[in-house]
Enzyme design. Structure first.
Site, PDB file in Angstrom:
ATOM      1  N   ASP A 162       0.700  -1.608   0.059  1.00 47.08           N
ATOM      2  CA  ASP A 162      -0.059   0.052  -0.067  1.00 47.08           C
ATOM      3  C   ASP A 162       0.807   1.549   0.153  1.00 47.08           C
ATOM      4  OD1 ASP A 162      -2.778   1.180   0.211  1.00 47.08           O
ATOM      5  OD2 ASP A 162      -1.548   2.073   2.310  1.00 47.08           O
ATOM      6  N   ASP A 165       5.258   0.680   4.017  1.00 46.45           N
ATOM      7  CA  ASP A 165       4.549  -0.386   4.409  1.00 46.45           C
ATOM      8  C   ASP A 165       4.667  -1.367   3.510  1.00 46.45           C
ATOM      9  OD1 ASP A 165       2.322  -0.369   3.960  1.00 46.45           O
ATOM     10  OD2 ASP A 165       1.312   0.291   5.642  1.00 46.45           O
ATOM     11  N   TYR A 323      -7.960   2.875   6.495  1.00 43.06           N
ATOM     12  CA  TYR A 323      -8.626   3.054   5.409  1.00 43.06           C
ATOM     13  C   TYR A 323     -10.015   2.535   5.484  1.00 43.06           C
ATOM     14  CZ  TYR A 323      -4.328   3.858   2.834  1.00 43.06           C
ATOM     15  OH  TYR A 323      -3.881   3.567   1.840  1.00 43.06           O
ATOM     16  N   GLU A 570       4.991  10.293   3.116  1.00 42.79           N
ATOM     17  CA  GLU A 570       4.987   9.261   2.916  1.00 42.79           C
ATOM     18  C   GLU A 570       3.630   9.230   1.591  1.00 42.79           C
ATOM     19  OE1 GLU A 570       3.569   4.796   4.704  1.00 42.79           O
ATOM     20  OE2 GLU A 570       2.091   6.639   5.918  1.00 42.79           O
TER      21      GLU A 570
END
Length: 621
Positions: A162, A165, A323, A570
């Site tokens: 994703d 990570d 999410y 990120e």
């Protein structure tokens, strides 16, 4: 005595002529001398001398035909002369230096597109192809989903990690694949011109191949669906090795990676996955066998979502921390629209155009987040997708009323993006704050730029110069200007003069929150905690994760290039997918690569013959 002249006149014969023969002879002698005193012309000589011997013409026998030697010589001479002249001209053309007209250099959006697509290569899980083109990545996650006795899946190898990570969240991943597919369907000619069509289709297939493993895609009905591979729970000081507690290269993962499944109450995930498979089936329509497999899977998983109602992230699901889905009605419309385009089955169109469906999805609510298109809320995208149907096919009754509503709502959303209105704030640098100042704003701006450019292209293709915001008319160029302003901000036209796309320009984030990019590939395997030293290092990442769009600045245009602050540094699949879509939509506008592809999305849609509306009730006095 008279006679008849044979040439038509009277002939008189003088019988009284008494001249003697001697007199006649003398007269003739006189005439002869007079005649000889002047030269005879050629004709007269021929009369006197008779026929002369003519020159004999010479011929050339060519076997199948006999021609005059003179004509033959002239013909051969002409051919030889022409050949020599042509050879001389060719020699001049070959020896004289030529000045080729160089192709124009790629525009900034195309250059950024090449980078942004590479991010997906860096996020691949599974056994990587040889041409993956990211030197510091290797095979990983090869045991995902294997050895699970009694499970409905054989293995879950593949797909995409994703973000920074190594978790595979299927909900945002499905959204990312849908966005890539949508961009290819609309702008395949631009992808072809940029040399990226094969690449982006390979990226889409990498995702859909994985999705087909996450449920029984060959069945007509299912009872289970995979929602997540891996875990990131670190609540209450949890120190069990997992994808968030550990800082390891994906290639070195040796901890257990649990599989999360859903056997009821995951309508949003199922409908989003249906959207991904259905849209991809249009991308791969020329591969009939694969396209058919995708359509079948989309139908099955959509039906599962319709019959097992509920949010996939409800309750104590770990996904709610990362999410969380706010509702599933928007996914019902979104997934149903893609299934209608993929199959042409009006059952889906009938379903998604029910006013109650639109009401539940919030089409009439308004509110602070109305018009914000994201991995969570697909309503703005779904309304634009169905406005397309009205603009180009105009199916009429009984769909016209709700399609007109979707079209009007799309126009209102576009108005809210413009600087003339104040629904959303802007930073001083010009970034639209679609998430109202919350962190990670760039993904929302990129999505809005894509929708604005696409709507502009829809209107242009429909020969409509613009649209109304209240009493004011705005041209489609205003939408493109807005879209450029947001993408230009991301690419470096901002107060910090920093590109938020890694590898683009000369100044970009060097401490991206990403495990694989922050740990060197040096044949040393760092264990779960062993990688923490790279996580906490102040040095730039040893590996450049090209094409990653980081989370972005704060509401004051400030940015901290710090690895541990994921709200700044990120990147995510969902964010990059929206950026790719916006970049391809804006790219190549100076070239004759065309705008949208009007017809491909309708390939499976049969001709529409609208049912006439019912007659009015009989008039009563």
């Amino acid at each position: 005595m008279y006679g008849r002249d044979p040439w038509g006149g009277p002939l008189e014969i003088n019988t009284a002529d008494s001249a003697t023969d001697d007199d006649r002879s003398r007269n003739l002698n006189d005439l002869d001398r007079a005649a000889l005193s002047r030269p005879l012309d050629e004709t007269q000589q021929s009369w006197l001398l008779g026929p002369t011997e003519q020159k004999k013409k010479k011929y050339v026998d060519l076997g199948c035909i006999i021609v005059s030697r003179k004509i033959f010589v002239w013909t051969v001479g002409t051919i030889v002369a022409a050949a020599l002249l042509a050879g001389f001209i060719i020699l001049i053309v070959k020896t004289v230096p030529r000045h080729h007209k160089k192709d124009p250099p790629p525009d900034n959006y195309t250059l950024a597109l090449h980078k942004a697509l590479k991010f997906f290569n860096a996020q691949k899980s599974g056994r990587l192809p040889k041409h993956n083109n990211v030197s510091w990545r290797g095979n990983s996650g090869l045991q995902d989903g294997r050895g699970e006795t009694g499970s409905f899946y054989k293995d879950l190898v593949g797909g995409y990690y994703d973000a920074g990570d190594a978790i595979k969240f299927n909900f945002p991943m499905a959204y990312a694949i849908t966005m890539l597919s949508w961009s290819v369907i609309e702008y395949s000619a631009k992808y072809e011109a940029a040399g990226e069509l094969t690449h982006v289709k390979e990226l889409i297939k990498w995702g859909t191949d994985y999705f087909l493993k996450t449920f029984n895609s060959t069945a007509d009905s299912i009872d289970d669906l995979v929602s997540q591979v891996g875990s990131g729970n670190t609540d209450d000081g949890n120190t069990d090795p997992n994808d968030h507690y550990c800082w390891m290269r994906p290639e070195d993962m040796d901890y257990k990676r649990p599989v999360t499944t859903c056997n009821g109450g995951c309508s949003d995930l199922a409908a989003e996955m249906a959207a991904a498979l259905a849209s991809a089936s249009i991308v791969f329509k020329d591969n009939k066998e694969y396209s058919k497999k995708l359509v079948h899977g989309a139908k099955t998983v959509y039906q599962f979502g319709r019959t097992r109602r509920g949010r996939y992230s409800a309750g104590t699901a770990e996904s709610s921390k990362f999410y969380n889905s706010s509702m599933y009605w928007d996914e019902f419309i979104w997934g149903g629209a893609w299934l209608y385009y993929a199959t042409g089955n009006v059952t889906y169109l009938n379903l998604i155009t029910q006013p109650t469906m639109a009401k539940h999805a919030g089409a009439f609510w308004g509110g602070p987040y109305y018009g914000v298109f994201s991995w969570d809320n697909k309503l703005a995208g779904a309304q634009l997708l169905l406005s397309r149907l009205r603009l180009f096919l105009s199916p009429g009754y009984p769909y016209e009323e709700i399609l007109r509503t979707f079209h009007n709502q799309t126009s209102i959303v576009m108005c809210s993006y413009l600087p003339y209105f104040t629904k959303f704030n802007r930073t001083k640098g010009g970034l639209l704050e679609l998430n109202h100042g919350d962190p990670q704003p760039l993904q929302y701006s990129a999505n809005a730029a894509f929708l604005a450019t696409l709507y502009s292209d829809y209107l242009d293709a429909a020969d409509t110069p613009g649209w109304y915001c209240g009493p004011n008319f705005y041209s489609t160029n205003v939408l493109r200007d807005f879209a450029r302003s947001q993408i230009d901000y991301i690419l470096g036209k901002n107060p910090r003069k920093m590109s938020y796309l890694v590898g683009y320009g000369t100044k970009y984030p060097k401490h991206v929150h990403h495990r694989g990019a922050s740990i060197p590939k040096n044949k040393v395997k760092y264990n779960c905690k062993g990688g923490w030293k790279w996580r906490d290092s102040k040095k730039p990442n040893p590996n450049t994760i090209e094409g990653a769009m980081v989370a972005g600045p704060d509401k004051h245009d400030g940015f901290r290039d710090v690895r541990m602050n994921y709200n700044y540094t990120e990147p995510t699949l969902a964010g990059n997918a929206g950026l790719v879509a916006a970049l391809i939509a804006l790219s190549g506008e100076e070239e004759a690569t065309g705008k949208i592809d009007k017809n491909t999305i309708f390939s499976a849609v049969p001709p529409l013959f609208p049912t006439p509306p019912p007659p009015p009730a009989p008039w009563k006095p």
